[in-house]
Design a protein around this motif. Structure first.
Motif, mmCIF file in Angstrom:
data_model
loop_
_atom_site.group_PDB
_atom_site.id
_atom_site.type_symbol
_atom_site.label_atom_id
_atom_site.label_comp_id
_atom_site.label_asym_id
_atom_site.label_seq_id
_atom_site.Cartn_x
_atom_site.Cartn_y
_atom_site.Cartn_z
ATOM 1 N N ALA A 140 0.828 -1.209 0.000
ATOM 2 C CA ALA A 140 0.000 0.000 0.000
ATOM 3 C C ALA A 140 0.860 1.256 0.000
ATOM 4 O O ALA A 140 0.551 2.225 -0.699
ATOM 5 C CB ALA A 140 -0.928 -0.005 1.218
ATOM 6 N N ARG A 141 1.937 1.245 0.772
ATOM 7 C CA ARG A 141 2.820 2.417 0.796
ATOM 8 C C ARG A 141 3.526 2.594 -0.541
ATOM 9 O O ARG A 141 3.765 3.723 -0.986
ATOM 10 C CB ARG A 141 3.839 2.275 1.915
ATOM 11 C CG ARG A 141 4.694 3.528 2.127
ATOM 12 C CD ARG A 141 5.633 3.353 3.293
ATOM 13 N NE ARG A 141 6.452 4.553 3.507
ATOM 14 C CZ ARG A 141 7.412 4.654 4.421
ATOM 15 N NH1 ARG A 141 7.665 3.622 5.221
ATOM 16 N NH2 ARG A 141 8.105 5.764 4.548
ATOM 17 N N PHE A 142 3.840 1.494 -1.203
ATOM 18 C CA PHE A 142 4.513 1.562 -2.497
ATOM 19 C C PHE A 142 3.626 2.226 -3.547
ATOM 20 O O PHE A 142 4.088 3.028 -4.360
ATOM 21 C CB PHE A 142 4.906 0.157 -2.950
ATOM 22 C CG PHE A 142 5.595 0.112 -4.277
ATOM 23 C CD1 PHE A 142 6.940 0.417 -4.393
ATOM 24 C CD2 PHE A 142 4.899 -0.234 -5.435
ATOM 25 C CE1 PHE A 142 7.583 0.396 -5.624
ATOM 26 C CE2 PHE A 142 5.541 -0.275 -6.663
ATOM 27 C CZ PHE A 142 6.884 0.040 -6.754
ATOM 28 N N PHE A 143 2.330 1.893 -3.536
ATOM 29 C CA PHE A 143 1.425 2.426 -4.551
ATOM 30 C C PHE A 143 0.776 3.751 -4.140
ATOM 31 O O PHE A 143 0.185 4.428 -4.999
ATOM 32 C CB PHE A 143 0.324 1.406 -4.858
ATOM 33 C CG PHE A 143 0.804 0.206 -5.627
ATOM 34 C CD1 PHE A 143 1.161 0.309 -6.962
ATOM 35 C CD2 PHE A 143 0.914 -1.029 -5.014
ATOM 36 C CE1 PHE A 143 1.604 -0.790 -7.681
ATOM 37 C CE2 PHE A 143 1.363 -2.139 -5.719
ATOM 38 C CZ PHE A 143 1.717 -2.021 -7.056
ATOM 39 N N LEU A 144 0.861 4.137 -2.878
ATOM 40 C CA LEU A 144 0.189 5.343 -2.405
ATOM 41 C C LEU A 144 0.600 6.612 -3.156
ATOM 42 O O LEU A 144 -0.280 7.387 -3.572
ATOM 43 C CB LEU A 144 0.419 5.518 -0.900
ATOM 44 C CG LEU A 144 -0.201 6.762 -0.264
ATOM 45 C CD1 LEU A 144 -1.720 6.759 -0.437
ATOM 46 C CD2 LEU A 144 0.172 6.846 1.214
ATOM 47 N N PRO A 145 1.894 6.901 -3.358
ATOM 48 C CA PRO A 145 2.248 8.134 -4.069
ATOM 49 C C PRO A 145 1.653 8.210 -5.470
ATOM 50 O O PRO A 145 1.191 9.292 -5.894
ATOM 51 C CB PRO A 145 3.787 8.080 -4.134
ATOM 52 C CG PRO A 145 4.176 7.194 -3.002
ATOM 53 C CD PRO A 145 3.099 6.177 -2.913
ATOM 54 N N GLY A 146 1.646 7.101 -6.181
ATOM 55 C CA GLY A 146 1.071 7.089 -7.520
ATOM 56 C C GLY A 146 -0.422 7.336 -7.498
ATOM 57 O O GLY A 146 -0.960 8.043 -8.355
ATOM 58 N N MET A 147 -1.112 6.769 -6.501
ATOM 59 C CA MET A 147 -2.551 6.987 -6.404
ATOM 60 C C MET A 147 -2.873 8.436 -6.044
ATOM 61 O O MET A 147 -3.856 9.012 -6.523
ATOM 62 C CB MET A 147 -3.153 6.045 -5.354
ATOM 63 C CG MET A 147 -3.074 4.565 -5.699
ATOM 64 S SD MET A 147 -3.873 4.144 -7.263
ATOM 65 C CE MET A 147 -2.427 3.773 -8.268
ATOM 66 N N VAL A 148 -2.042 9.044 -5.187
ATOM 67 C CA VAL A 148 -2.236 10.462 -4.866
ATOM 68 C C VAL A 148 -2.053 11.311 -6.124
ATOM 69 O O VAL A 148 -2.848 12.213 -6.414
ATOM 70 C CB VAL A 148 -1.260 10.914 -3.765
ATOM 71 C CG1 VAL A 148 -1.360 12.429 -3.547
ATOM 72 C CG2 VAL A 148 -1.544 10.182 -2.456
#
Length: 267
Positions: free
Chosen positions: A58-66
């Motif tokens: 989740a932390r890995f994909f969080l910046p991209g989702m933001v």
């Protein structure tokens, strides 16, 4: 009433209309949250509970989702809504009222600002509570988030308004807007690790704002030692600000020269 007060009234009205459009809310507001949840669940076993850097799926994909949320809420929503309002005569009617033109644009900016902040708050709440993501504890990280977020929202909003003039009608605007938006998400480090892309595709992505918004967000939510995986081996905050500022100015110039209150072929 002055332009600022009317702009606030337009913001309230824009928010009411926005949340009545379920499809718009889903794709620009709920979509990044669903994608984060899906990726965190699917790839959770590959990361384990956390790797040596404390970065789970989740932390890995969080910046991209933001970053994707910023783009969808600003660029895509503006391009679609302004094109529809131009085509159905809403802009023409508004232009004939005593309302200052700047109030209309202030309403759009207010809409994007409120929805983007609400989307982000819900996104990090789900990441933290649902998936145990470690949020930044450093004030400098949050300062970076603020300027990347504000620059990203401003740039996306201006570019969306400018891009709305490309479509010949509201019926064709979906294809004109959504297709390039999806492509940029796939090549800008939103759904895949940016390091996994071919070098030539990285260079293409680096021309556009979304890559830099995503990179700026990675610098906020990733540990500092992860910057070695970027193209330049560092977070490049200065270049991120420069690229976004250039796109913002370019978008303003295009808006000033091409924005139309009526659809093509009418006066």
């Amino acid at each position: 009433m002055n332009a600022a007060a009317i702009g606030w009234d337009r913001t309230v009205l824009e928010l009411k209309m926005y949340f009545r459009e379920k499809e718009a809310v889903f794709f620009s507001f709920v979509f990044p949250i669903l994608m984060l949840s899906m990726f965190a669940t699917i790839f959770g076993d590959q990361f384990g509970k956390e790797d040596q850097s404390g970065v789970n799926a989740a932390r890995f994909f969080l910046p991209g989702m933001v970053a994707a949320g910023v783009m969808l809420t600003s660029f895509q929503s503006m391009a679609l809504s302004v094109a529809v309002e131009r085509d159905d005569g809403t802009l023409k009617r508004l232009r004939s009222t005593p309302m200052p033109p700047v109030a209309y644009f202030l309403g759009k900016v207010g809409l994007v600002a409120f929805t983007s902040l609400a989307q982000f708050a819900l996104l990090i709440a789900i990441a933290k509570i649902g998936f145990g993501v470690q949020l930044p504890s450093s004030a400098s990280n949050w300062v970076t988030f603020i300027w990347v977020f504000l620059l990203g929202v401003a740039t996306g909003t201006v570019l969306g308004i400018a891009y709305s003039s490309i479509a010949s009608s509201s019926r064709s605007v979906g294809a004109v807007v959504i297709a390039p938006t999806l492509i940029l998400q796939f090549i800008s480090g939103v759904y895949f690790a940016f390091t996994d892309l071919p070098d030539w595709l990285k260079q293409v992505a680096s021309v556009f704002p979304l890559k830099w918004i995503a990179q700026g967000m990675r610098s906020v939510f990733f540990p500092d030692d992860w910057q070695t995986q970027e193209m330049a081996g560092v977070w490049e905050h200065g270049r991120t600000a420069l690229v976004l500022a250039v796109w913002l100015v370019a978008g303003l110039l295009v808006c000033a020269r091409t924005f139309r209150w009526t659809k093509r072929g009418t006066t």
